[in-house]
Design an enzyme around this catalytic site. Sequence first.
Site, PDB file in Angstrom:
ATOM      1  N   TYR A  26       0.806  -1.218   0.000  1.00 25.90           N
ATOM      2  CA  TYR A  26       0.000   0.000   0.000  1.00 25.90           C
ATOM      3  C   TYR A  26       0.841   1.270   0.000  1.00 25.90           C
ATOM      4  CZ  TYR A  26      -3.524  -3.356   1.494  1.00 25.90           C
ATOM      5  OH  TYR A  26      -4.362  -4.436   1.569  1.00 25.90           O
ATOM      6  N   HIS A  44      -4.723   6.065  -0.909  1.00 25.71           N
ATOM      7  CA  HIS A  44      -5.281   5.953   0.440  1.00 25.71           C
ATOM      8  C   HIS A  44      -4.198   6.154   1.508  1.00 25.71           C
ATOM      9  CE1 HIS A  44      -9.028   5.445   2.351  1.00 25.71           C
ATOM     10  NE2 HIS A  44      -8.994   4.158   2.615  1.00 25.71           N
ATOM     11  N   TYR A  77      -4.410  -0.771   9.904  1.00 22.96           N
ATOM     12  CA  TYR A  77      -5.192  -0.609   8.685  1.00 22.96           C
ATOM     13  C   TYR A  77      -6.164   0.551   8.906  1.00 22.96           C
ATOM     14  CZ  TYR A  77      -3.050  -4.693   6.690  1.00 22.96           C
ATOM     15  OH  TYR A  77      -2.123  -5.580   6.208  1.00 22.96           O
ATOM     16  N   ASN A 122      -9.279   1.336   8.506  1.00 23.03           N
ATOM     17  CA  ASN A 122     -10.599   1.275   9.126  1.00 23.03           C
ATOM     18  C   ASN A 122     -10.572   1.110  10.640  1.00 23.03           C
ATOM     19  OD1 ASN A 122     -11.334   1.404   6.473  1.00 23.03           O
ATOM     20  ND2 ASN A 122     -12.293  -0.617   6.400  1.00 23.03           N
ATOM     21  N   ASN A 150     -13.673   5.877   6.439  1.00 24.53           N
ATOM     22  CA  ASN A 150     -13.721   4.864   7.497  1.00 24.53           C
ATOM     23  C   ASN A 150     -12.664   5.055   8.572  1.00 24.53           C
ATOM     24  OD1 ASN A 150     -16.012   3.517   6.557  1.00 24.53           O
ATOM     25  ND2 ASN A 150     -14.797   2.341   5.102  1.00 24.53           N
TER      26      ASN A 150
END
Length: 185
Positions: A14, A19, A64, A66, A112
């Site tokens: 990632y 994001h 992560y 969320n 989120n």
Amino acid sequence: MKIIAGLGNPGQKYDKTKHNTGFMTMDHYLDKKGLTLNKDKFEGHWTKEKINGEDVIFLEPQTYMNESGRSVSQIANFFKVAPEDVLIIQDDMDMPIGKIRIRANGKSGGHNGIKSIIRDLGTEKFNRLKIGIRHPKNATVVSWVLTPFNDEQQKLMDDAFDTSVDIIDDFIAGRDSQYLMNKYN
């Protein structure tokens, strides 16, 4: 004491995705200041520094996106930092790529990571540095946020990262959210 937390997803997979704008912004700031995240606790990578007489915690949650609230609330509770002294750096799909907006509080806007922080801090009253990544035109949201910026987009983001250094410095210096919004929005 202040907390500056950049949001993203852990792992090389990632690393440079849209994001992870919060992580990239934080890394840019730390590089400019010659600082590193050298501690692993509170479900995050972090460091505590003294900047212009102010104790500042820099945090990248490793939960992560969320579940970012777990890490942010753990470190805020441990160091007894009020939510008003927290600045969250996040991506925002409702703004053009590289556009910056400061918010002093409010709902999650569907993000989120912010939902998680609101839940775990028990309040919406924390500061946000939002950086636009634009809504996808011809892609799903998931595929959009999990891909890197192209060269043209990266130039806009690099400008946003540079401006973010000034915003973070102003926040650390005790400039209130109204000042930050007037200056940078």
